[in-house]
Design a protein around this motif. Structure first.
Motif, PDB file in Angstrom:
ATOM      1  N   UNK A 290       9.181  -8.163  -4.453  1.00 36.89           N
ATOM      2  CA  UNK A 290      10.167  -7.362  -5.177  1.00 36.89           C
ATOM      3  C   UNK A 290       9.785  -7.274  -6.651  1.00 36.89           C
ATOM      4  N   UNK A 291       9.689  -6.063  -7.156  1.00 35.42           N
ATOM      5  CA  UNK A 291       9.323  -5.868  -8.552  1.00 35.42           C
ATOM      6  C   UNK A 291       7.853  -6.025  -8.851  1.00 35.42           C
ATOM      7  N   UNK A 292       7.026  -6.201  -7.834  1.00 33.62           N
ATOM      8  CA  UNK A 292       5.585  -6.345  -8.043  1.00 33.62           C
ATOM      9  C   UNK A 292       5.006  -5.069  -8.646  1.00 33.62           C
ATOM     10  N   UNK A 293       4.026  -5.220  -9.526  1.00 36.26           N
ATOM     11  CA  UNK A 293       3.421  -4.066 -10.195  1.00 36.26           C
ATOM     12  C   UNK A 293       2.769  -3.107  -9.208  1.00 36.26           C
ATOM     13  N   UNK A 294       2.357  -3.604  -8.049  1.00 37.14           N
ATOM     14  CA  UNK A 294       1.695  -2.771  -7.051  1.00 37.14           C
ATOM     15  C   UNK A 294       2.594  -2.511  -5.837  1.00 37.14           C
ATOM     16  N   UNK A 295       3.894  -2.659  -6.049  1.00 35.09           N
ATOM     17  CA  UNK A 295       4.831  -2.522  -4.925  1.00 35.09           C
ATOM     18  C   UNK A 295       4.755  -1.149  -4.267  1.00 35.09           C
ATOM     19  N   UNK A 296       4.462  -0.109  -5.053  1.00 33.69           N
ATOM     20  CA  UNK A 296       4.439   1.237  -4.500  1.00 33.69           C
ATOM     21  C   UNK A 296       3.294   1.448  -3.517  1.00 33.69           C
ATOM     22  N   UNK A 297       2.367   0.498  -3.447  1.00 30.44           N
ATOM     23  CA  UNK A 297       1.229   0.621  -2.545  1.00 30.44           C
ATOM     24  C   UNK A 297       1.379  -0.227  -1.286  1.00 30.44           C
TER      25      UNK A 297
END
Length: 244
Positions: free
Chosen positions: A189-196
């Motif tokens: 959650x909230x990871x910089x690469x979450x959208x991937x």
């Protein structure tokens, strides 16, 4: 002791590495959530790391016995990147170690054509079913996301260290109510690469342990759903009270 490498990695600093993943895919119909366990009172809250990785969990599991865990993995992602549903077991055969809480452990990781080598482990006081589950889970998750598994391990380590919620609960064990601990973390959650991560950045890991149960591990679950409630991944393991 190959599977314990992941446990050490989860509790030690490792470099962050990039994740490469395919675009999101549709998921199947939602699955009804399990009933919430009853909360209990506790005077002190242990850390997630202590409960999962530092306790001699096999101290109450006698040599000469077998611990059996029911395992399920299923996913509603189109084209089945996780493969067909897998409903199997993991069995740990315990023999005397060198003394104390240690056990020599034979592992039957799934059965028939699903089986693959794991273990054995010598003079092990901790329950290897945790790293066995996580190693298998992260191998498949990294493959589907085309991700570096070290990045995923780091995120889970950080989630367990800094972002886990530990709650005292009550669970049913062989007809009686016993004290237990529930550990919950959402490491992506909230990871910089979450959208991937194909929508799986909401992956929730839930561990339930109790010193009243042989091997202490009652259940482990990794679950992710899309915004409509469709099942992206449901992977869980539970102690078989009848077989154990």
């Amino acid at each position: 002791m190959k599977c314990f490498v992941i446990a050490a990695t989860l509790l030690a600093v490792a470099p962050a590495l990039a994740v490469e993943a395919a675009p999101p895919a549709p998921a199947a119909s939602p699955v009804a959530p399990a009933a919430a366990p009853e909360k209990a009172n506790a005077s002190a809250i242990p850390s997630a790391a202590d409960l999962l990785f530092e306790q001699p969990q096999l101290k109450n599991a006698a040599a000469g016995t077998t611990l059996t865990y029911d395992y399920l993995r299923r996913s509603g992602i189109a084209k089945g990147p996780f493969g067909p549903p897998l409903d199997d077991t993991i069995k740990l055969t315990l023999e005397p170690g060198k003394g104390g809480d240690g056990r020599n452990i034979g592992v039957e990781m799934f059965s028939g054509t699903n089986r693959f080598p794991a273990g054995p482990f010598e003079d092990m006081p901790g329950n290897p079913v945790i790293p066995l589950f996580l190693e298998n889970h992260l191998t498949n998750l990294a493959r589907v996301l085309q991700a570096n598994p070290r990045y995923l391990k780091l995120a889970i380590r950080k989630g367990l260290r800094d972002g886990a919620t530990v709650t005292p609960i009550k669970v049913d064990y062989k007809g009686r109510t016993v004290d237990a601990w529930q550990v919950v973390t959402k490491p992506f959650a909230g990871d910089a690469l979450a959208q991937r991560m194909r929508g799986m950045d909401n992956m929730t890991y839930t561990f339930v342990t109790s010193p009243e149960v042989p091997g202490e591990i009652i259940s482990i679950e990794a679950q992710s759903k899309n915004t409509e409630g469709g099942e992206l991944l449901e992977e869980r393991l539970s102690y078989d009270q009848k077989a154990g």
